[in-house]
Design a protein around this motif. Structure first.
Motif, PDB file in Angstrom:
ATOM      1  N   PHE A 262       0.807  -1.215   0.000  1.00 20.57           N
ATOM      2  CA  PHE A 262       0.000   0.000   0.000  1.00 20.57           C
ATOM      3  C   PHE A 262       0.846   1.275   0.000  1.00 20.57           C
ATOM      4  O   PHE A 262       0.558   2.230  -0.716  1.00 20.57           O
ATOM      5  CB  PHE A 262      -0.935  -0.004   1.211  1.00 20.57           C
ATOM      6  N   TYR A 263       1.938   1.245   0.765  1.00 19.76           N
ATOM      7  CA  TYR A 263       2.704   2.481   0.920  1.00 19.76           C
ATOM      8  C   TYR A 263       3.559   2.804  -0.317  1.00 19.76           C
ATOM      9  O   TYR A 263       3.993   3.922  -0.497  1.00 19.76           O
ATOM     10  CB  TYR A 263       3.558   2.418   2.201  1.00 19.76           C
TER      11      TYR A 263
ATOM     12  N   LYS B 135      -6.421   7.684  -1.335  1.00 22.44           N
ATOM     13  CA  LYS B 135      -5.292   6.936  -0.801  1.00 22.44           C
ATOM     14  C   LYS B 135      -4.794   7.579   0.489  1.00 22.44           C
ATOM     15  O   LYS B 135      -4.501   6.911   1.471  1.00 22.44           O
ATOM     16  CB  LYS B 135      -4.160   6.876  -1.835  1.00 22.44           C
TER      17      LYS B 135
ATOM     18  N   MET C 222      -5.479   3.905   8.245  1.00 20.37           N
ATOM     19  CA  MET C 222      -4.723   2.678   8.515  1.00 20.37           C
ATOM     20  C   MET C 222      -3.717   2.884   9.640  1.00 20.37           C
ATOM     21  O   MET C 222      -3.439   1.963  10.410  1.00 20.37           O
ATOM     22  CB  MET C 222      -3.994   2.214   7.243  1.00 20.37           C
TER      23      MET C 222
ATOM     24  N   MET D  27      -7.079   6.815   3.294  1.00 17.02           N
ATOM     25  CA  MET D  27      -6.886   5.420   3.693  1.00 17.02           C
ATOM     26  C   MET D  27      -5.631   5.288   4.555  1.00 17.02           C
ATOM     27  O   MET D  27      -5.646   4.652   5.612  1.00 17.02           O
ATOM     28  CB  MET D  27      -6.705   4.534   2.452  1.00 17.02           C
ATOM     29  N   ALA D  28      -4.561   5.927   4.082  1.00 16.52           N
ATOM     30  CA  ALA D  28      -3.298   5.837   4.792  1.00 16.52           C
ATOM     31  C   ALA D  28      -3.470   6.338   6.230  1.00 16.52           C
ATOM     32  O   ALA D  28      -3.019   5.704   7.186  1.00 16.52           O
ATOM     33  CB  ALA D  28      -2.236   6.657   4.062  1.00 16.52           C
TER      34      ALA D  28
ATOM     35  N   LEU E 108       2.218   2.242  -3.317  1.00 16.41           N
ATOM     36  CA  LEU E 108       1.219   2.300  -4.376  1.00 16.41           C
ATOM     37  C   LEU E 108       1.037   3.715  -4.906  1.00 16.41           C
ATOM     38  O   LEU E 108       0.912   4.663  -4.145  1.00 16.41           O
ATOM     39  CB  LEU E 108      -0.124   1.795  -3.822  1.00 16.41           C
TER      40      LEU E 108
ATOM     41  N   ALA F 236      -1.596   5.784  -6.714  1.00 16.28           N
ATOM     42  CA  ALA F 236      -3.035   5.619  -6.927  1.00 16.28           C
ATOM     43  C   ALA F 236      -3.434   5.769  -8.387  1.00 16.28           C
ATOM     44  O   ALA F 236      -4.488   5.304  -8.802  1.00 16.28           O
ATOM     45  CB  ALA F 236      -3.807   6.623  -6.080  1.00 16.28           C
TER      46      ALA F 236
END
Lengths: 706, 112
Positions: free
Chosen positions: A199-200, B30, B37, B33-34, A202, A204
Motif C-alpha cells: 500500500f505504501y 489513498k 490505517m 486510507m493511509a 502504491l 493511486a
C-alpha cells in the motif's frame, strides 16, 4: 434372448438429418466456398452413417459412407465443390431416403441408381481407386484438421489483457473494455494483481492490474481484437482459442483423477476445487506462481467444464419425441375437460354456493392454462415445410429451363401440426403454378426488362388468430381478360356477366380451369387450384389473389392457428344455440322494429353511416316463433366485407371445442361443426363464409328468375 | 467525502466514503486510507453512500487489504455495499482477490 431395438428413433432422426442435408447442400450451391456449410453436410452424413450402422441399417451406412468419403475430400479441399458434386450428393440424399423408406416397408431402393451415384462420386475423386472398402474408417488420423471455428457453436477464448501502467493517463477505463467483451458473450474475468505493490508504495493513478478473461461466444478472434482496437499500443494482448477438440482429446485420453472422481459422483466439483486450493497455496508459497494465476487456471477449468455440461444437457433435454397420436388424444381429453368445466361453471352458478363457485373458477383458470399448453405443444414452426420447397423450386426450374430463386421469410411462425400437415399439398400446387405459369423464361424476362432470375417469395406471418401464408412471384401476372374469356369458353360464365378483377382471379380456383396453352407435367391440367381451394377451406381458411399484369401474382392463404378449439361467440335464436367464430366478429348492435321498417324490406342496416347487409339466422334456418322487439346483429368480417347476422340474444364468449358433425350432416356446409355446451346441449358452429356465399347465390338465382 | 471516526475503546476505525470515488480523487482517497490505517488496528470501510467507483478504487482497497493482513491488522466492509459496487467487483474479477479464504475475504458474497 432377442433384443428388440426400437429403430423409429433412428429413422425419425435420419429423416430430419436428410432435410437438413438438403438445405445445406442447396445453400452450398449458392456459396460453394463456405467451409462451414461443407462441414455441416459432412456432419449430417457422418451422423446418418454412424447411427445407421448402430441400428442395423447396414445398407444405409454403407452407401452413406461412400458419399461421405467423397465429401470428406471436398472438406479437405482435395476436390472442389462443383455443381456436379452437389447434384450427385442430392441424388445420394434421395437414395438414402429411399433406403430408409424401403426399410420401413416401402418399395425397395433402386440399386442401379445407387451404383450410378457412387460411380459418379468416385469419378470425382482425383485418386479414382479410392472410395472402396465400405468398412474403412471415414477419417484417417493423418488428415489435415479443419480448423474453421464454426459459427453455430460457441467457443471459449482465453484473453490475456495487460494494460500498460500509464493507461489511465490516456483516459482509458479498462473496466469499460471488459464490459464491451461481456456484450459479446458469456464472460468471466480474473484480475491478475501480482504487480500490485504494498500500500505504501502504491501510486493511486497507475494501473497495476491485468486480466485473464474467459469468453464463451459465437464469434471469431477478430471481433475480440476489435474491442481492444484503440488500446492496442497501450497493452499486451494475447488471445487464444481453447481448442475444443484438444479438450475432448484430453478428456478422453487421460482423464485426471479429480475429473474421474467427479464424473463418478464420488466427489463434488466444489469439494474438488477446495481440495485443489491447497495445491495452489503450496505453489504460491513456493513462489512458483501467484495466487491470481491459480484462480485464473481454476476459472479456466470451470468455464470449460460448464460448457461441456451445458452441451450435455442441451443434447439430452432439448426435445422429447412423442408420437403425434398421443398428442391428438391429449387434445381430445382437454377438449372434453373444457366442456366439463363449462358445465361445472354453470352448475356452480345455478346452485349459488360460494365455495363451489370459487372452486369452479379455479378449475376454469387451470383448464385454460392446460388448454393453452396443450395447444402450444402441437404448434410447429413452418420452416420445415418451407425448406422442402427449396428443392422443389430448384428441380422444377431446372427442368423448365427457368432461373428462379426462392426466398423464404417467417419460417419461425408456428402453426398447429394438423394445419401444417395439410398445408403441404396446397402449397406445392401454388408454387408449381407460380413456376410454370408465373415466372417467365429468362429470355422473355430479359426482353421485358426484368432480372432474368425470377423470384418467388414464400412468407408466413401471424395476424390475430390466423396465420397468413403468402406466395409471391414476380412473373407475368394474371390476365383478367384472358381469365374471363376462358371462363366463358368453359361455360363457367355467361358472356354478359360482369366481373371485377378480383372475381376474375378467383376463376383460377374453379375445377377444370386452366389457361395454360399446353399441358406440361408440372401443371396445366386444371386440377391443382380447385384442390387447393378445397383443402384450404377444409382447414377453415381462405385464399386471396392479387395480381398485376406483367409484375407478378401474390396468393395469400389465411389459416386458423388451430383446429381443435376456438374462441366463439355463443348466440341464441328461440331456444337454439349457435356459435360464431369470435375471430370474425367485429361488433354487436341492436336491431329494432323501427330499423327494419326504415329499410323498406331490404336486409340492410345503417351503422354509423355505413350500410351493412344482414342475414337473419331465424329466417335462414326457418326457426318457428316470433322475433323479440329488439334483436341483435353480430357484425362480422366475411371475405373482407362487413356482414351482419341477426340473432335473438348474444349469450357471450364461449370456449368452443369443435366436434365434427355426423355423416348425415356432412352436406350441411353452412356449419363447420358443433360443440357441446355447459348444460349438455349442442350448439352448431356457423361457417360464415359459406353461409354468405349460399345466400348470395340464392339471391342471384331469385333475381335471374325475376 | 471522506469521514473518519475512531472508536478508541475497541481501536476500531470506521472510514465512511461518499460520492464519486474515481481516478479524479484517487490520490485523496489513498491519503485518507493511509491516515485511517495508521490509526486503527481494525479498519472498517463504509461504502453505502458511494456513487461511483473505478479500477483505482479497487486497486487501493485491494492493496490496503493485503498490506494490513501482512501487518496482522484487518480490513472489512461495514454497512450495506451498494449493488453496483458488488457488480463492478465481480466484473473486474476482483471478487476473491485478497480473499484467500472465507474469513479474510474483503468482498464476501461476491464471486467471479
Amino acid at each position: 434372448m432377442n433384443v428388440e431395438i426400437d429403430t423409429s428413433a433412428f429413422t425419425e432422426e435420419a429423416y430430419e438429418l436428410l432435410s437438413e442435408l438438403e438445405d445445406s447442400l442447396l445453400e452450398l450451391e449458392a456459396s460453394p466456398g463456405d467451409q462451414e456449410l461443407i462441414s455441416r453436410v459432412f456432419r449430417a452424413m457422418h451422423t446418418i452413417k454412424g447411427s445407421g450402422a448402430m441400428f442395423g441399417f447396414d445398407a444405409v451406412a454403407e452407401f452413406t459412407h461412400e458419399v461421405e468419403t467423397v465429401f470428406d475430400m471436398a472438406r479437405n479441399g482435395t476436390i472442389p465443390v462443383t455443381k456436379q458434386l452437389i447434384d450427385l450428393t442430392l441424388a445420394a440424399r434421395d437414395h438414402i431416403r429411399a433406403l430408409l423408406d424401403a426399410a420401413a416397408g416401402g418399395e425397395p431402393a433402386d440399386q442401379v441408381n445407387a451404383n450410378r451415384i457412387i460411380g459418379g462420386l468416385r469419378s470425382l475423386s482425383p485418386d479414382k481407386k479410392s472410395g472402396g472398402g465400405a468398412a474403412a474408417p471415414a477419417s484417417t488420423p493423418g488428415k489435415a484438421p479443419v480448423n474453421t471455428p464454426s459459427a453455430d457453436e460457441p467457443h471459449i477464448f482465453r484473453i490475456r489483457f495487460i494494460p500498460n501502467p500509464d493507461i489511465f493517463a490516456t483516459g482509458t477505463n479498462p473496466l469499460l473494455l471488459l464490459n464491451e467483451l461481456r456484450e459479446l458473450g458469456e464472460c468471466r474475468a480474473v484480475a491478475i494483481t501480482e504487480k500490485l505493490p504494498d500500500f505504501y508504495d502504491l501510486d493511486a493513478e497507475v494501473c497495476y492490474t491485468g486480466w485473464e478473461i474467459f469468453l464463451t461466444a459465437k464469434i471469431g478472434e477478430n471481433a475480440i481484437r476489435d474491442v481492444f482496437i484503440f488500446v492496442e499500443d497501450e497493452c499486451e494482448l494475447n488471445i487464444r482459442l481453447l481448442d475444443r477438440d484438444q479438450m475432448i482429446r484430453d478428456q478422453e485420453d487421460g482423464k485426471k483423477l479429480g475429473q474421474i472422481l467427479v464424473e463418478r459422483g464420488d466427489v463434488q466439483q466444489n469439494d474438488l476445487e477446495r481440495a485443489l486450493l491447497p495445491l495452489g497455496d503450496r505453489l504460491v508459497k513456493a513462489g512458483v506462481i501467484s495466487q491470481d494465476r491459480v484462480r485464473a487456471a481454476l476459472t479456466e477449468q470451470q468455464v470449460i467444464q460448464e460448457k461441456h455440461d451445458k452441451k450435455k444437457t442441451a443434447e439430452t433435454a432439448t426435445s422429447v419425441r412423442v408420437p403425434s397420436e398421443k398428442l391428438d388424444s391429449l387434445v381430445d381429453l382437454v377438449g372434453e375437460l373444457v366442456t366439463m368445466q363449462a358445465r361445472l361453471n354453470q352448475t356452480a352458478g345455478s346452485i349459488g354456493d360460494h365455495t363451489l363457485q370459487l372452486i369452479a373458477e379455479e378449475v376454469e383458470r387451470l383448464t385454460a392454462e392446460l388448454r393453452d399448453n396443450t395447444m402450444s405443444i402441437r404448434m410447429l414452426t413452418i420452416d420445415t415445410t418451407f425448406n422442402k420447397f427449396k428443392r422443389l423450386v430448384r428441380d422444377l426450374s431446372t427442368e423448365l429451363g427457368k432461373e428462379i430463386e426462392l426466398i423464404t421469410a417467417g419460417g419461425e411462425t408456428e402453426l398447429d401440426k394438423t394445419v401444417i400437415d395439410q398445408l403441404n399439398d396446397p402449397l406445392v400446387h401454388i408454387i408449381r403454378n407460380s413456376i410454370d405459369h408465373g415466372v417467365e423464361s429468362p429470355d422473355l424476362r430479359r426482353a421485358c426488362g426484368k432480372n432474368p432470375t425470377g423470384k418467388i417469395t414464400l412468407s408466413a406471418i401471424h395476424s390475430g388468430a390466423s396465420v397468413l401464408i403468402r406466395v409471391q412471384d414476380d412473373g407475368a401476372g394474371l390476365d383478367a381478360q384472358r381469365l374471363r374469356a376462358k371462363g366463358i369458353e368453359k361455360g363457367l360464365l355467361s358472356p354478359d356477366d360482369e366481373l371485377t378483377e378480383k372475381e376474375a382471379f378467383q376463376l383460377i380456383f374453379a375445377a377444370g380451369f386452366s389457361t395454360a396453352a399446353k399441358i406440361t407435367n408440372v401443371s396445366g391440367r386444371g386440377v391443382g387450384m380447385d384442390v387447393v381451394r378445397r383443402s384450404i377451406e377444409g382447414l377453415r381458411g381462405s385464399i386471396d389473389v392479387t395480381s398485376t399484369l406483367g409484375k407478378g401474382t401474390t396468393i395469400t392463404l389465411k389459416l386458423p392457428l388451430t383446429l381443435a378449439i376456438i374462441e366463439g361467440l355463443l348466440v341464441m335464436v328461440e331456444k337454439e344455440y349457435f356459435v360464431l367464430p369470435l375471430a370474425a366478429v367485429e361488433e354487436c348492435v341492436e336491431l329494432s322494429r323501427e330499423d327494419v321498417q326504415k329499410a323498406h324490406g331490404r336486409h340492410v342496416i345503417n351503422v354509423r353511416g355505413e350500410i351493412i347487409p344482414y342475414i337473419r339466422i331465424r329466417d335462414r334456418f326457418e326457426i318457428a316463433g316470433t322475433a323479440p322487439d329488439i334483436e341483435q346483429i353480430v357484425i362480422s368480417e366475411v371475405d373482407e366485407k362487413r356482414i351482419g347476422f341477426v340473432v335473438d340474444k348474444v349469450v357471450g364468449q364461449h370456449q368452443t371445442v369443435i366436434k365434427t358433425l355426423g355423416k348425415n350432416f356432412q352436406h350441411s356446409e353452412e356449419f363447420s361443426g358443433a360443440t357441446i355446451l355447459g348444460n349438455g346441449g349442442v350448439a352448431l358452429i356457423l361457417d360464415l363464409t359459406k353461409m354468405v356465399r349460399y345466400v348470395e347465390e340464392e339471391e342471384i338465382r331469385e333475381l335471374d328468375v325475376q | 467525502m471522506f469521514h473518519f471516526s475512531m472508536d478508541n475503546a475497541r481501536s476500531v476505525g470506521v472510514l465512511s466514503l461518499s460520492g464519486d470515488l474515481t481516478i479524479r480523487n484517487a490520490a485523496e482517497f489513498k491519503e485518507a486510507m493511509a491516515n485511517a490505517m495508521d490509526q486503527a488496528n481494525q479498519l472498517e470501510i463504509n461504502m453505502t453512500e458511494v456513487e461511483r467507483i473505478d479500477l483505482t478504487t479497487l486497486q487501493i482497497l485491494c492493496s490496503a487489504h493485503r498490506t494490513l493482513l501482512k501487518k496482522g491488522k484487518s480490513l472489512a466492509l461495514s454497512g450495506t455495499v451498494p449493488a453496483f459496487i458488488r457488480e463492478t467487483v465481480q466484473q473486474a474479477g476482483f471478487a476473491d482477490c485478497a480473499g484467500e479464504n472465507e474469513t479474510s475475504g474483503l468482498w464476501k458474497g461476491v464471486t467471479n
